[in-house]
Design a protein around this motif. Sequence first.
Motif, short mmCIF file in Angstrom:
data_model
loop_
_atom_site.label_atom_id
_atom_site.label_comp_id
_atom_site.label_asym_id
_atom_site.label_seq_id
_atom_site.Cartn_x
_atom_site.Cartn_y
_atom_site.Cartn_z
N TYR A 52 33.97 41.19 40.82
CA TYR A 52 34.81 40.23 40.94
C TYR A 52 35.98 40.78 41.89
O TYR A 52 36.72 41.73 41.65
CB TYR A 52 35.50 39.70 39.36
CG TYR A 52 34.29 39.17 38.91
CD1 TYR A 52 34.36 37.81 38.68
CD2 TYR A 52 33.77 40.04 37.76
CE1 TYR A 52 33.49 37.10 37.70
CE2 TYR A 52 32.80 39.43 36.85
CZ TYR A 52 32.59 37.99 37.09
OH TYR A 52 31.68 37.29 36.07
N VAL A 53 36.46 39.84 43.00
CA VAL A 53 37.17 40.45 43.88
C VAL A 53 38.35 39.42 43.79
O VAL A 53 38.19 38.22 43.97
CB VAL A 53 36.76 40.52 45.18
CG1 VAL A 53 37.99 41.30 46.12
CG2 VAL A 53 35.64 41.83 45.32
N THR A 72 44.68 43.80 46.71
CA THR A 72 43.16 43.62 46.84
C THR A 72 42.48 44.14 45.68
O THR A 72 42.97 45.45 45.60
CB THR A 72 42.43 44.12 48.27
OG1 THR A 72 43.23 43.26 49.08
CG2 THR A 72 41.11 43.90 48.05
N CYS A 73 42.14 43.62 44.67
CA CYS A 73 41.52 44.24 43.42
C CYS A 73 40.15 43.90 43.16
O CYS A 73 39.61 42.84 43.21
CB CYS A 73 42.20 43.72 42.06
SG CYS A 73 44.21 43.86 42.16
N THR A 90 48.70 32.91 44.41
CA THR A 90 47.21 32.78 43.79
C THR A 90 46.22 33.40 44.63
O THR A 90 46.28 33.03 45.92
CB THR A 90 46.94 31.15 43.94
OG1 THR A 90 48.16 30.30 43.44
CG2 THR A 90 45.70 30.80 43.44
N PRO A 91 45.43 34.20 44.06
CA PRO A 91 44.49 35.02 44.78
C PRO A 91 43.26 34.13 45.21
O PRO A 91 42.92 33.33 44.66
CB PRO A 91 43.95 36.14 44.06
CG PRO A 91 44.21 35.49 42.49
CD PRO A 91 45.39 34.40 42.54
N ASP A 92 42.60 34.60 46.31
CA ASP A 92 41.08 34.16 46.53
C ASP A 92 40.29 34.97 45.75
O ASP A 92 40.42 36.07 45.70
CB ASP A 92 40.97 34.55 48.21
CG ASP A 92 39.53 33.84 48.22
OD1 ASP A 92 39.41 32.51 48.70
OD2 ASP A 92 38.62 34.66 48.78
N LEU A 93 39.42 34.15 45.22
CA LEU A 93 38.45 35.13 44.16
C LEU A 93 37.15 34.93 44.61
O LEU A 93 36.55 33.93 45.12
CB LEU A 93 38.18 34.32 42.73
CG LEU A 93 39.60 34.38 42.20
CD1 LEU A 93 39.62 33.71 40.71
CD2 LEU A 93 40.25 35.59 41.63
N ARG A 94 36.28 35.97 44.62
CA ARG A 94 34.94 36.17 45.02
C ARG A 94 34.17 36.82 43.98
O ARG A 94 34.55 37.74 43.33
CB ARG A 94 34.85 36.68 46.43
CG ARG A 94 35.53 35.93 47.54
CD ARG A 94 35.02 36.26 48.98
NE ARG A 94 35.56 35.29 49.92
CZ ARG A 94 35.35 35.16 51.19
NH1 ARG A 94 34.47 35.88 51.66
NH2 ARG A 94 35.88 34.22 52.05
N LYS A 106 38.86 37.52 51.35
CA LYS A 106 39.34 36.72 52.39
C LYS A 106 40.88 36.85 52.96
O LYS A 106 41.63 37.13 51.82
CB LYS A 106 38.91 35.49 52.18
CG LYS A 106 39.40 34.12 53.11
CD LYS A 106 39.42 32.82 52.58
CE LYS A 106 40.02 31.84 53.42
NZ LYS A 106 40.07 30.37 52.66
N GLU A 107 41.09 37.19 54.09
CA GLU A 107 42.48 37.44 54.59
C GLU A 107 43.53 36.35 54.45
O GLU A 107 42.78 35.09 54.58
CB GLU A 107 42.55 37.88 55.76
CG GLU A 107 42.17 39.29 55.86
CD GLU A 107 42.07 39.80 57.34
OE1 GLU A 107 42.99 40.41 57.95
OE2 GLU A 107 40.95 39.81 57.86
N HIS A 108 44.53 36.43 54.14
CA HIS A 108 45.49 35.32 54.20
C HIS A 108 46.78 35.57 55.09
O HIS A 108 47.68 36.19 54.79
CB HIS A 108 46.00 35.03 52.79
CG HIS A 108 45.25 34.86 51.56
ND1 HIS A 108 45.16 35.69 50.45
CD2 HIS A 108 44.14 34.11 51.59
CE1 HIS A 108 44.12 35.45 49.75
NE2 HIS A 108 43.35 34.23 50.52
N ASN A 109 46.75 34.89 56.26
CA ASN A 109 47.85 35.02 57.14
C ASN A 109 48.26 33.74 57.67
O ASN A 109 47.46 32.85 57.67
CB ASN A 109 47.52 35.98 58.21
CG ASN A 109 46.60 35.55 59.20
OD1 ASN A 109 46.59 34.59 59.81
ND2 ASN A 109 45.39 36.38 59.23
#
Length: 351
Positions: free
Chosen positions: A186-187, A176-177, A265-269, A217-220
Motif C-alpha cells: 500500500y503506497v 511517500t510511505c 489527503t494522500p493518493d493511495l495505490r 502519483k505526484e502532486h504539483n
Amino acid sequence: MDLFDDLPEPTQTSGPVSAAVTAQRQSKDKEEEERSVKRKREDADSHAEEKEEEFKKVCLPVLKGYVAARRGEREEMQDAHVLLPDMSSCLSALPGQVSRVSYFAVFDGHGGARASQFAAEHLHHNLAKKFPSGDSENLDKLIKKCLLDTFRQTDEDFLKKASSQKPAWKDGSTATCVVVVDDMIYVANLGDSRAVLCRMEAAADGVRRSVTLALSKEHNPTIYEERMRIQRAGGTVRDGRVLGVLEVSRSIGDGQYKRCGVISTPDLRRCQLTANDRFIILACDGLFKVFSADEAVKFVLNILQEESVEQKPGLTEEEVRFEAACQQLASEAVRRGCADNVTVILVSVGS
C-alpha cells in the motif's frame, strides 16, 4: 456437548431394564463414535489451516531496507526517512490473517526540517494506533481508511504545534510511505517524492527484462485537477507554484497554504508483490530531477549484476550489492548536478 458425558454408567440390572440399558449404551457408543469422527475431522481441518498459515509465512517475501542521504548544495538537510522492515513492535496486535507489516517512508521538507522530522517521528505511530486488529473483514478497505486518517491526524498535530510557536513555524513536507502487509503493498503519497517497483518479466526471446512500475502519483499545482482545487479555494498558481511560491499542491504542514487548497489527503495505490519483483525505490524529487524512474531502476540493476563485489563482515554478497547500489544512486544524483537534498531508500524483495 451432552451435559451428562462425565457421569458414571448406570448400575447393571436384570430383565427388561437391563435390555433397555444395553440399547441405551449402544446408542451412546454410536454417538461417541460420531463425535470422535467429527473431532478428528475438525482437528484435520485445523491442522490444514495451520499448515496453510505456516506455508504463507514461509513464502512471504523477505524485505530489507537500505538508505542513502546526501545534502547536495543545501545549507541544511531537510529530508527525513524511516525504515521498519517489521513494525510488529509498534502494533498492539496484528489482524488475525496477517503475519507481517513493514513500513518505509521518505519525507522531503521545505521551509525548514521541522515538518519532515515531525512526520518521520509520528506518522508510523499514528498508523500503528489506527491499524485494524483482530479478525477484520474487508481488511483492504480498513487499511486504506487507516492511511487516510493517519495522514490527516499527523498533519493536524503538526499544524497545531506549528501555530503555537512564536513566530509560527511555516515548514512543510512531502510524504511517500510504503506499507507492506504480508505480500500486498500500500503506497500513500503527498507531493513530489516517488516510489517505483522493479519487476522482472520474460520477453519473447526468453530473456528476463526489467519493467518499472510507478507506485505513486505526484502532486504539483500544474496538474489540472490540483490547480482547479487550488483556484476553487481562492488560491492562484503562478510559475507552476501555489501563490508563486509552493512547488507542491499536497503536503504535511504549510499552514499558510491550507486555506489556498493545499491538502494533506494522500493518493493511495495498491500492488501485490510477485516472485518476479526485485526491489522498490523510494526517493525525494532530488533523485528524480536528474533520473527518470526507468533510469534509476536500470542504474541499480547494473550494480546488482556487477561481477566483482567487495566482501563486508556480517553482510551477504546480496546485501553488499544492494547497499552499494543505494549509495551509488544517491551519489550519482549529486554528481549529475542535483543541488537539492537527495534521499534514497532501496528495499530489496527476496524469497
